[in-house]
Design a protein around this motif. Structure first.
Motif, PDB file in Angstrom:
ATOM      1  N   ALA A  30       0.834  -1.210   0.000  1.00  0.00           N
ATOM      2  CA  ALA A  30       0.000   0.000   0.000  1.00  0.00           C
ATOM      3  C   ALA A  30       0.865   1.255   0.000  1.00  0.00           C
ATOM      4  N   LEU A  31       1.924   1.249   0.799  1.00  0.00           N
ATOM      5  CA  LEU A  31       2.832   2.394   0.856  1.00  0.00           C
ATOM      6  C   LEU A  31       3.517   2.619  -0.494  1.00  0.00           C
ATOM      7  N   GLY A  32       3.990   1.549  -1.109  1.00  0.00           N
ATOM      8  CA  GLY A  32       4.634   1.659  -2.415  1.00  0.00           C
ATOM      9  C   GLY A  32       3.676   2.156  -3.483  1.00  0.00           C
ATOM     10  N   PHE A  33       2.446   1.661  -3.459  1.00  0.00           N
ATOM     11  CA  PHE A  33       1.433   2.095  -4.421  1.00  0.00           C
ATOM     12  C   PHE A  33       1.148   3.586  -4.249  1.00  0.00           C
ATOM     13  N   CYS A  34       0.926   4.014  -3.015  1.00  0.00           N
ATOM     14  CA  CYS A  34       0.621   5.428  -2.751  1.00  0.00           C
ATOM     15  C   CYS A  34       1.806   6.331  -3.083  1.00  0.00           C
ATOM     16  N   PHE A  35       3.009   5.857  -2.785  1.00  0.00           N
ATOM     17  CA  PHE A  35       4.204   6.664  -3.053  1.00  0.00           C
ATOM     18  C   PHE A  35       4.404   6.880  -4.548  1.00  0.00           C
ATOM     19  N   ILE A  36       4.276   5.811  -5.326  1.00  0.00           N
ATOM     20  CA  ILE A  36       4.479   5.959  -6.769  1.00  0.00           C
ATOM     21  C   ILE A  36       3.305   6.707  -7.403  1.00  0.00           C
ATOM     22  N   ALA A  37       2.129   6.614  -6.815  1.00  0.00           N
ATOM     23  CA  ALA A  37       0.985   7.385  -7.319  1.00  0.00           C
ATOM     24  C   ALA A  37       1.184   8.874  -7.050  1.00  0.00           C
ATOM     25  N   ALA A  38       1.802   9.199  -5.921  1.00  0.00           N
ATOM     26  CA  ALA A  38       2.052  10.601  -5.585  1.00  0.00           C
ATOM     27  C   ALA A  38       3.222  11.178  -6.383  1.00  0.00           C
ATOM     28  N   PHE A  39       4.205  10.345  -6.688  1.00  0.00           N
ATOM     29  CA  PHE A  39       5.402  10.788  -7.429  1.00  0.00           C
ATOM     30  C   PHE A  39       5.630   9.858  -8.628  1.00  0.00           C
ATOM     31  N   PRO A  40       4.774   9.910  -9.633  1.00  0.00           N
ATOM     32  CA  PRO A  40       4.854   8.942 -10.739  1.00  0.00           C
ATOM     33  C   PRO A  40       6.097   9.076 -11.617  1.00  0.00           C
ATOM     34  N   ARG A  41       6.763  10.213 -11.566  1.00  0.00           N
ATOM     35  CA  ARG A  41       7.929  10.409 -12.441  1.00  0.00           C
ATOM     36  C   ARG A  41       9.249  10.098 -11.743  1.00  0.00           C
ATOM     37  N   ILE A  42       9.192   9.610 -10.503  1.00  0.00           N
ATOM     38  CA  ILE A  42      10.417   9.300  -9.770  1.00  0.00           C
ATOM     39  C   ILE A  42      11.076   8.065 -10.399  1.00  0.00           C
ATOM     40  N   LYS A  43      12.396   8.065 -10.422  1.00  0.00           N
ATOM     41  CA  LYS A  43      13.121   6.912 -10.946  1.00  0.00           C
ATOM     42  C   LYS A  43      12.911   5.718 -10.022  1.00  0.00           C
ATOM     43  N   PHE A  44      12.894   4.531 -10.625  1.00  0.00           N
ATOM     44  CA  PHE A  44      12.682   3.316  -9.854  1.00  0.00           C
ATOM     45  C   PHE A  44      13.744   3.147  -8.768  1.00  0.00           C
ATOM     46  N   SER A  45      14.981   3.465  -9.079  1.00  0.00           N
ATOM     47  CA  SER A  45      16.048   3.301  -8.091  1.00  0.00           C
ATOM     48  C   SER A  45      15.840   4.208  -6.886  1.00  0.00           C
ATOM     49  N   TYR A  46      15.383   5.438  -7.099  1.00  0.00           N
ATOM     50  CA  TYR A  46      15.100   6.344  -5.983  1.00  0.00           C
ATOM     51  C   TYR A  46      13.905   5.851  -5.168  1.00  0.00           C
ATOM     52  N   PHE A  47      12.881   5.406  -5.883  1.00  0.00           N
ATOM     53  CA  PHE A  47      11.697   4.850  -5.225  1.00  0.00           C
ATOM     54  C   PHE A  47      12.103   3.724  -4.278  1.00  0.00           C
ATOM     55  N   LEU A  48      12.870   2.777  -4.794  1.00  0.00           N
ATOM     56  CA  LEU A  48      13.274   1.620  -3.998  1.00  0.00           C
ATOM     57  C   LEU A  48      14.178   2.026  -2.842  1.00  0.00           C
ATOM     58  N   GLN A  49      15.108   2.937  -3.090  1.00  0.00           N
ATOM     59  CA  GLN A  49      16.013   3.383  -2.019  1.00  0.00           C
ATOM     60  C   GLN A  49      15.249   4.056  -0.883  1.00  0.00           C
ATOM     61  N   ILE A  50      14.328   4.933  -1.215  1.00  0.00           N
ATOM     62  CA  ILE A  50      13.572   5.652  -0.190  1.00  0.00           C
ATOM     63  C   ILE A  50      12.748   4.689   0.652  1.00  0.00           C
ATOM     64  N   LEU A  51      12.039   3.785   0.004  1.00  0.00           N
ATOM     65  CA  LEU A  51      11.190   2.865   0.760  1.00  0.00           C
ATOM     66  C   LEU A  51      11.998   1.827   1.531  1.00  0.00           C
ATOM     67  N   LEU A  52      13.147   1.423   1.013  1.00  0.00           N
ATOM     68  CA  LEU A  52      13.981   0.480   1.767  1.00  0.00           C
ATOM     69  C   LEU A  52      14.646   1.153   2.968  1.00  0.00           C
ATOM     70  N   ILE A  53      14.993   2.405   2.836  1.00  0.00           N
ATOM     71  CA  ILE A  53      15.511   3.146   3.996  1.00  0.00           C
ATOM     72  C   ILE A  53      14.434   3.206   5.072  1.00  0.00           C
ATOM     73  N   TYR A  54      13.195   3.480   4.657  1.00  0.00           N
ATOM     74  CA  TYR A  54      12.089   3.503   5.607  1.00  0.00           C
ATOM     75  C   TYR A  54      11.900   2.130   6.264  1.00  0.00           C
ATOM     76  N   ALA A  55      12.002   1.068   5.474  1.00  0.00           N
ATOM     77  CA  ALA A  55      11.853  -0.289   6.008  1.00  0.00           C
ATOM     78  C   ALA A  55      12.953  -0.587   7.029  1.00  0.00           C
ATOM     79  N   PHE A  56      14.201  -0.239   6.696  1.00  0.00           N
ATOM     80  CA  PHE A  56      15.307  -0.472   7.627  1.00  0.00           C
ATOM     81  C   PHE A  56      15.138   0.354   8.898  1.00  0.00           C
ATOM     82  N   LEU A  57      14.695   1.593   8.752  1.00  0.00           N
ATOM     83  CA  LEU A  57      14.493   2.432   9.941  1.00  0.00           C
ATOM     84  C   LEU A  57      13.412   1.868  10.852  1.00  0.00           C
TER      85      LEU A  57
END
Length: 98
Positions: A30-57
């Motif tokens: 759900a978080l990934g879906f909402c994040f990419i819906a809010a920022f659809p032009r973000i690069k996949f690598s940035y998307f994954l890095q941001i959400l994985l940092i959140y997961a690790f935190l």
């Protein structure tokens, strides 16, 4: 919800061993879906890095807060899979309906 202590109770029909992994996957999908819906032009690598940092935190906070939760590698795996499910679900819906 990710930081709150959970109890795996088998008295309910929907409770089973490992339900916390399903919850991690669902929350991050759900978080990934909402994040990419809010920022659809973000690069996949940035998307994954941001959400994985959140997961690790969240996993580090679970360990440090000492509220009955612990840091688990499989939670990170479930979080990662959830992020990918959310991302590809959004991309597939956009491709089909827009």
């Amino acid at each position: 919800m990710l930081l709150r202590p959970g109890v795996e109770n088998h008295e309910y029909w929907f409770m089973f061993s490992g339900i916390d992994k399903v919850l991690h996957l669902s929350i991050f999908a759900a978080l990934g879906f909402c994040f990419i819906a809010a920022f659809p032009r973000i690069k996949f690598s940035y998307f994954l890095q941001i959400l994985l940092i959140y997961a690790f935190l969240t996993e580090i906070l679970q360990e440090k807060m000492q509220m009955g939760r612990s840091m688990e590698t499989l939670d990170i795996v479930a979080d990662t899979i959830g992020c990918l499910v959310g991302y590809y679900t959004y991309k597939e819906l956009v491709k089909r309906f827009l």
